[in-house]
Design a protein around this motif. Structure first.
Motif, PDB file in Angstrom:
ATOM      1  N   UNK A  62       0.618  -1.591   0.102  1.00  0.00           N
ATOM      2  CA  UNK A  62       0.362   0.132  -0.033  1.00  0.00           C
ATOM      3  C   UNK A  62       0.746   1.392   0.000  1.00  0.00           C
ATOM      4  N   UNK A  63       1.708   1.110   0.525  1.00  0.00           N
ATOM      5  CA  UNK A  63       2.911   2.622   0.701  1.00  0.00           C
ATOM      6  C   UNK A  63       3.220   2.539  -0.294  1.00  0.00           C
ATOM      7  N   UNK A  64       3.708   1.448  -1.123  1.00  0.00           N
ATOM      8  CA  UNK A  64       4.786   1.635  -2.245  1.00  0.00           C
ATOM      9  C   UNK A  64       3.856   2.270  -4.051  1.00  0.00           C
ATOM     10  N   UNK A  65       2.310   1.722  -3.719  1.00  0.00           N
ATOM     11  CA  UNK A  65       1.471   2.167  -4.640  1.00  0.00           C
ATOM     12  C   UNK A  65       1.292   3.334  -4.373  1.00  0.00           C
ATOM     13  N   UNK A  66       1.442   4.412  -3.312  1.00  0.00           N
ATOM     14  CA  UNK A  66       1.277   5.647  -3.255  1.00  0.00           C
ATOM     15  C   UNK A  66       2.366   6.581  -3.849  1.00  0.00           C
ATOM     16  N   UNK A  67       2.188   7.408  -4.616  1.00  0.00           N
ATOM     17  CA  UNK A  67       3.406   8.339  -5.307  1.00  0.00           C
ATOM     18  C   UNK A  67       3.577  10.074  -3.728  1.00  0.00           C
ATOM     19  N   UNK A  68       5.349   9.825  -3.676  1.00  0.00           N
ATOM     20  CA  UNK A  68       5.712  10.579  -3.032  1.00  0.00           C
ATOM     21  C   UNK A  68       6.435  11.736  -3.802  1.00  0.00           C
ATOM     22  N   UNK A  69       5.852  12.892  -3.892  1.00  0.00           N
ATOM     23  CA  UNK A  69       6.654  14.040  -4.721  1.00  0.00           C
ATOM     24  C   UNK A  69       6.372  15.381  -4.381  1.00  0.00           C
TER      25      UNK A  69
END
Length: 112
Positions: free
Chosen positions: A92-99
């Motif tokens: 779940x964390x890896x699927x989110x994108x931090x930009x």
């Protein structure tokens, strides 16, 4: 023959503080302020960066402190409850994108 016949001008701390206070006015341009005081704008930029200006306690010191960058809190989505399997939480964390985007003038940098 002396090539540099002009002598450097020396400016008092009070004069520098007056110029820097004029630069701190809302909407003021360093180039316009420098021109109005018959100074080179590069010299005024140096004074603003703290080079060549003797420290003078004035209203400028509070203006600089007020315009300093402030901490900005970012809100992130909550993590899954601890009872969920660790593999699902990582997915779940890896699927989110931090930009992160940083811009200064015409230059921009994006970090993903």
């Amino acid at each position: 023959m002396d090539v540099n016949s002009k002598q450097r001008r020396r400016h008092s701390a009070e004069f520098k503080a007056q110029v820097l206070a004029a630069c701190a006015e809302p909407g003021a341009s360093v180039a316009v302020v420098a021109l109005s005081f018959q100074l080179n704008d590069n010299l005024v930029h140096q004074w603003r960066r703290g080079r060549g200006a003797s420290p003078v306690p004035s209203a400028m010191s509070t203006t600089v402190a007020e315009s300093a960058p402030q901490f900005i809190a970012l809100s992130l989505p909550p993590l899954p409850p601890p009872s969920a399997p660790a593999i699902v939480a990582v997915a779940a964390v890896a699927a989110e994108e931090i930009r992160l985007e940083f811009k200064r003038g015409a230059i921009g940098v994006s970090v993903m």
